[in-house]
Design an enzyme around this catalytic site. Structure first.
Site, PDB file in Angstrom:
ATOM      1  N   HIS A   1     -14.401   6.268   4.690  1.00 54.09           N
ATOM      2  CA  HIS A   1     -15.832   6.038   4.651  1.00 54.09           C
ATOM      3  C   HIS A   1     -16.360   6.031   3.219  1.00 54.09           C
ATOM      4  O   HIS A   1     -17.162   5.186   2.845  1.00 54.09           O
ATOM      5  CB  HIS A   1     -16.543   7.127   5.457  1.00 54.09           C
TER       6      HIS A   1
ATOM      7  N   HIS B   1      -2.717   7.122   5.366  1.00 58.93           N
ATOM      8  CA  HIS B   1      -3.198   5.985   4.575  1.00 58.93           C
ATOM      9  C   HIS B   1      -4.453   5.413   5.218  1.00 58.93           C
ATOM     10  O   HIS B   1      -4.468   5.109   6.403  1.00 58.93           O
ATOM     11  CB  HIS B   1      -2.108   4.921   4.503  1.00 58.93           C
TER      12      HIS B   1
ATOM     13  N   ASN C   1     -10.402   1.310   1.665  1.00 57.16           N
ATOM     14  CA  ASN C   1      -8.951   1.250   1.577  1.00 57.16           C
ATOM     15  C   ASN C   1      -8.591   1.014   0.114  1.00 57.16           C
ATOM     16  O   ASN C   1      -8.664  -0.098  -0.377  1.00 57.16           O
ATOM     17  CB  ASN C   1      -8.429   0.117   2.458  1.00 57.16           C
TER      18      ASN C   1
ATOM     19  N   HIS D   1      -1.207  19.759   7.501  1.00 55.11           N
ATOM     20  CA  HIS D   1      -2.258  18.823   7.090  1.00 55.11           C
ATOM     21  C   HIS D   1      -1.696  17.410   7.050  1.00 55.11           C
ATOM     22  O   HIS D   1      -0.541  17.219   6.703  1.00 55.11           O
ATOM     23  CB  HIS D   1      -2.780  19.200   5.708  1.00 55.11           C
TER      24      HIS D   1
ATOM     25  N   CYS E   1       0.797  -1.218   0.000  1.00 53.95           N
ATOM     26  CA  CYS E   1       0.000   0.000   0.000  1.00 53.95           C
ATOM     27  C   CYS E   1       0.830   1.269   0.000  1.00 53.95           C
ATOM     28  O   CYS E   1       0.315   2.351  -0.211  1.00 53.95           O
ATOM     29  CB  CYS E   1      -0.916   0.009   1.212  1.00 53.95           C
TER      30      CYS E   1
ATOM     31  N   HIS F   1      12.012   0.587   5.983  1.00 55.22           N
ATOM     32  CA  HIS F   1      11.694  -0.798   5.675  1.00 55.22           C
ATOM     33  C   HIS F   1      12.153  -1.652   6.847  1.00 55.22           C
ATOM     34  O   HIS F   1      13.323  -1.681   7.160  1.00 55.22           O
ATOM     35  CB  HIS F   1      12.417  -1.207   4.400  1.00 55.22           C
TER      36      HIS F   1
END
Lengths: 583, 469
Positions: free
Chosen positions: B383, B354, B387, B350, B176, B255
């Site tokens: 909402h 994710h 995802n 801001h 992702c 990572h």
């Protein structure tokens, strides 16, 4: 200067086939120069490398090749024609032209060292003037200069030059590379492969049939593959495993052994690696190969990792190009690990579409790991150029190597019949781009003159000049995609048998290992002891998309030992690869 | 003598000019602007309202009451609304055979064509960026779970007729957080090449990865992942600067794959019956926190102002001292070390988090001491779109633009998590406040919602009661 009107040559009519005496030709060094152990095969069976003529096989496209081969010549008489390209051409030309050909080396020397040729008389003239004036007079003139001027004239350019050198993009070096050494237990001789395929025909769900097996037999006989190529363990089962677990097992076997080898060779610790680039076309699990490598070797948290997929057989050079970009912006002395491989396990095709059966016969296990760095210390090669071309904007090129499902839902890779034409177009685009960057001035000048002549006097009178890439490179690593690819490249670029020997032998010993094949070829050249300091190597890869990528390397240090994937078999090579191998 | 003076002066001027040019071009190459971006909104027939979800779940004959209860719990707590989009094969009932190449290709084509057509059309429109397909120098496509050959990037090249020498990178399996990996790749490419335009296409393939079995950790993915995609132009060409929306300041990649726990918490694998799926392990939250902490360690010094950094350093120091004293006094007594919190608000205005799930957003909000107002864009995106994997942060950015929150000079943080385990973050500054609502055009007035819960509990709550019977 653009080489844009370069036709894919049909100009070399009869001269493509080399005789048995090719090794005595002026441009082909004799095999006795090899440092490898003497091999009885060489003297008994010199390579008669010929191209397929069987037209029943549409998938080993021979059409453009047969055009260049006069029907009147049988193969044997054709092979006795001229020994090299130049000799062959001169034998057709008038005596005047022959003399001109002899002048060519002189011309090349003059043009390629033009600066030296100019500078020498000037230097001599300056020295004579200085001698005539005498040292006292010179000193007096120097004293007359103001210190400020001297400072400005000397220090400022020097400072500017140093800054320029510091700021320009850094060179990238290949520290070393390692190829996966195939294991004897994975070996698939023809008989095993065919027997296995025959048994797969009985497996439920597979629609592969007797005819497909016969077709594969014919393909294999003409493919140029030898008896020692390897398929992953999962393909030795009936039916072959194609699930994710088996695929991961193959990946781990191939890439971890290659990386282990590389780390042992270079003595670098995994924690010192800053950049990790992996490419594998047809298998992309999550977590990706890069994650698998990081996990296994416990690399640092800030390692920049990229996994490229679906980029075809030429992806190895794309990864090298990407690693170079990343290295150039990383701190000085950073290391990049590049891994090129292809996972065969999930891609066994069990249908009966002929175009999709071809990959089953050609693709074999293989992988390579390379360590790149921006520091020259310990480096073995310097990366000179990477040039990428992608002709995917045309539909035929895009569809030419295509993964799809056949009518019965079996997934496979469809290799189109016009692969060779498309590869030719892509190659043309690529050498148009790389030619001006690598060719010596003499070739470029000749090409420019031929280009102008064709423009001025019309295209009919003059043949376009095909630059001789052998003036720019000593070694060629052509992607071992199949016999037809190598034949076509040899013909297009006017290469000798010795130039393409590495590709043919890599195809014979390891099969089409996709993106890693060029590294097996480099290993072959080195195992044969042909690599010298300062030699230039050209790697050309072709892949789905359709892409043609090439990279130019310059040797800094030949290998200290010829260990590598060829360790156990180099003494048997080169071998004779007949057109059709009957059993 | 005059000749010598002239010569030296010319030489001096020339070398100075050369140097200046070199430095300027170097500085220019370091810039990376976001010119435009377009997020994907699927057609309405791909929406997944509660009834349809229930129907899809019931189609799977392997599921029993236990699984229904589990799914209900997951969906109710997921924060996903009723208007997310799913792939067609899942809606039409083809999920039992998910390995169809054609379906996957159609799904990708639908996304790619819609997004890229709009992006190029907007670019060609008057007042647009003016980038034509032939101007693109770099193309990066990242789709994690689907990699055909030729690649999806070659498909883009074919459809839009990009140049022959375009540099194409097709990233897969990066999870992702791949969009920031693509961004980092382009940013690094820019540093060695001046005057470039890059096109990045980010999406996720859901259709071929639908799990049709009954293992719990595999079904989680089905509940959370939804269709989406985003394409954007990046450039370091100073001539395109007037069109720039955002300017990239920092990219930090972490990572943590070296540890077993992190590596194996999100894995693509087959279940016992050989059905392919995506396993999301129990260790995932812990792995995410671990990666997040390491990412922050690098990111915080780059974005936080000095006073906040000093406060942080002081707090860390005193915490260490206190714990040492404590240890002396009570030899490893209570390990309730007071939680160190970073006031990220001091350096960033801001936050695009994710939208991995409600838990992810809650966790980040707690860790960075964010208010509900800061988290609102992420929550509302979750909402509305679910995802959407790598492209999610761009939907969040779109929400901020649509709400008119972005002002010139504001700093925007993007934070993504992905399998591997990776945590990547980047910071942008706003160059030009945007005016159009983009993908949120039709719904922005209804947001923010007070209550983001979905009606699953009302409709399927009986499952719970049945368990008690």
């Amino acid at each position: 200067m653009a080489l844009c009107h370069l036709p894919l040559p049909r100009w070399s009519a009869q001269c493509r086939l080399r005789s048995m005496t090719a090794t005595k030709g002026p441009l082909a060094p004799p095999t006795c120069a090899d440092n490898s152990p003497p091999c009885p095969d060489v003297s008994l069976n010199p390579p008669i490398l010929s191209r397929p003529q069987d037209h029943t096989l549409a998938y080993l496209p021979s059409e453009p090749l047969s055009l260049s081969l006069p029907r009147t010549h049988s193969l044997h008489s054709a092979t006795r024609l001229g020994s090299t390209r130049l000799a062959a051409r001169s034998s057709m030309a008038s005596p005047g032209a022959q003399q001109l050909k002899q002048l060519k080396p002189l011309y090349q020397h003059v043009v390629n060292n033009f600066v030296a040729v100019l500078a020498a008389p000037v230097a001599v003239a300056a020295a004579i003037t200085a001698a005539r004036v005498g040292p006292d007079e010179l000193l007096a003139r120097l004293h007359a200069l103001r210190a400020a001027h001297v400072f400005l004239a000397v220090f400022v350019p020097a400072a500017a030059a140093t800054l320029y050198l510091m700021l320009r993009p850094r060179s990238v070096y290949l520290v070393d590379y390692a190829c996966f050494r195939t294991k004897p237990n994975c070996r698939v001789p023809f008989s095993t492969f065919l027997e296995h395929a025959k048994l797969v025909t009985f497996v439920e769900g597979a629609s592969i049939d007797e005819r497909s097996v016969r077709f594969m037999t014919r393909l294999l006989e003409r493919s140029g593959l030898g008896e020692e190529t390897c398929l992953p363990p999962a393909h030795h089962y009936i039916p072959p495993y194609r699930n994710m677990e088996a695929s991961r097992a193959e990946v781990e076997l191939v890439i971890f052994s290659a990386i282990d080898d590389l780390l042992a060779k270079t003595g670098i610790s995994p924690a010192a690696i800053d950049i990790l680039v992996v490419n594998c076309s047809l298998f992309a699990p999550i977590p990706s190969f890069t994650d698998m490598i990081i996990h296994r070797y416990g690399m640092r948290r800030d390692v920049r990792n990229v996994h490229l997929s679906g980029m075809g057989c030429s992806a190895g050079l794309i990864s090298v190009g990407l690693a170079r970009n990343l290295l150039q912006v990383a701190p000085r002395g950073a290391h990049a690990l590049v891994v090129s491989t292809e996972t065969i396990t999930p891609n066994y095709y069990v249908g009966k579409e002929r175009a999709m059966l071809l990959p089953n016969c050609l693709f074999r296990m293989g992988g390579a790991a390379l360590l790149l760095s921006t520091s020259r210390a310990k480096a073995r090669f310097r990366l000179a150029r990477v040039v990428r071309t992608l002709t995917g904007a045309q539909d035929s090129a895009y569809r030419c190597v295509f993964q799809e499902e056949d009518g019965e839902g079996h997934r496979g890779i469809n290799l189109s019949k016009d692969l060779m034409t498309i590869a030719g177009d892509a190659l043309k685009a690529n050498i148009t781009a790389i030619g001006p960057l690598v060719l010596p001035a003499s070739e470029q000048l000749l090409f420019a003159m031929s280009f102008i002549a064709r423009r001025v006097f019309g295209g009919g009178k003059f043949k376009p000049y095909l630059p001789d890439f052998r003036t720019a490179f000593e070694h060629f690593c052509i992607h071992a995609g199949g016999r037809a690819v190598i034949d076509e490249l040899q013909r297009s670029l006017g290469l000798s048998d010795q130039d393409v020997e590495a590709s043919r032998m890599a195809l014979h010993r390891f099969g089409n290992t996709s993106s890693s094949s060029v590294w097996y070829e480099l290993a072959y050249i080195e195992a044969k002891g042909r690599m010298r300091r300062g030699d230039r190597v050209w790697m050309i890869g072709f892949g789905s998309g359709f892409k043609c990528n090439s990279a130019a390397w310059e040797c800094i240090a030949p290998p200290r030992n010829a260990e590598g994937p060829w360790e156990d078999s180099i003494c048997r090579y080169p071998v004779d690869i007949p057109e059709v191998l009957k059993h | 003598m005059e000749l010598v003076t002239m010569l030296t002066l010319t030489l001096l001027a020339y070398s100075l000019a050369l140097l200046a040019r070199l430095l300027v071009s170097r500085a220019r190459r370091r810039r990376c602007y976001l010119l435009d971006y377009v997020c994907y909104k699927a057609t309405d027939d791909r929406k997944l309202p509660t009834d349809l979800c229930g129907e899809i779940i019931q189609r799977n004959k392997l599921l029993g009451l236990e699984e229904y209860k589990f799914l209900l719990k997951v969906i109710v707590n997921s924060g996903i609304g009723e208007e997310t989009y799913g792939p067609r094969n899942m809606i039409e009932g083809g999920e039992a055979r998910p390995d169809r190449l054609r379906e996957a290709m159609e799904e990708m084509d639908e996304t790619f064509h819609a997004v890229l057509d709009e992006l190029f059309a907007r670019s060609a429109a008057p007042g647009g960026v003016g980038v034509r397909p032939g101007d693109v120098d770099v193309l990066v496509v990242n789709v994690s779970m689907f990699s055909p050959a030729p690649s999806l990037s070659a498909r883009v090249v074919r459809r839009y007729g990009l140049r022959e020498d375009v540099k194409v990178y097709n990233l897969t399996g990066m999870g992702c957080s791949a969009t920031l990996i693509a961004l980092d790749l382009v940013n690094n490419f820019f540093r060695t090449h001046a005057g470039q335009v890059a096109l990045v296409m980010t999406s996720e393939s859901i259709a071929p990865n639908w799990y049709a079995g009954n293992r719990r950790s595999f079904m989680l993915g089905n509940c959370l992942f939804r269709s989406g995609g985003c394409a954007y132009f990046l450039s370091n060409d100073p001539r395109l600067r007037p069109h720039a929306k955002l300017r990239l300041r920092h990219v930090v990649r972490t990572h943590t794959g070296a540890s077993d726990e992190s590596y194996s918490c999100a894995l693509q694998m087959e279940d016992d019956a050989g059905r392919p799926g995506f396993h999301l392990g129990k260790d995932l939250p812990r792995a995410a926190v671990h990666a997040f902490v390491h990412n922050l360690r690098v990111l915080a010094p780059r974005v936080l102002p000095l006073p906040e950094l000093l406060r942080l350093a002081f707090a860390t120091l005193s915490a260490r001292l206190r714990s040492r004293n404590k240890n002396k006094q009570q030899q490893r007594g209570s390990s309730s070390a007071n939680h160190l919190t970073i006031r990220m608000k001091a350096g960033v205005d801001h936050f695009c988090v994710h939208t991995g799930g409600a838990a992810v957003i809650d966790g980040v909000g707690k860790g960075l001491q964010l208010t509900e107002h800061d988290l609102e864009p992420s929550r509302m995106t979750l909402h509305r779109f679910g995802n959407t994997s790598a492209s999610s942060v761009w939907y969040v950015l779109g929400y901020m633009e649509a709400k008119g929150r972005l002002r010139k000079g504001d700093r925007v943080l993007m934070l993504t998590f992905g399998a591997g385990f990776k945590c990547n973050s980047c910071v942008w500054t706003v160059e030009k406040p945007a005016t159009d609502a983009g993908v949120w055009k039709d719904r922005i007035d209804q947001y923010p919602l007070k209550d983001v819960s979905n009606p699953f509990l009302e409709k399927y709550g009986f499952v719970k009661d049945m368990m008690n019977l």
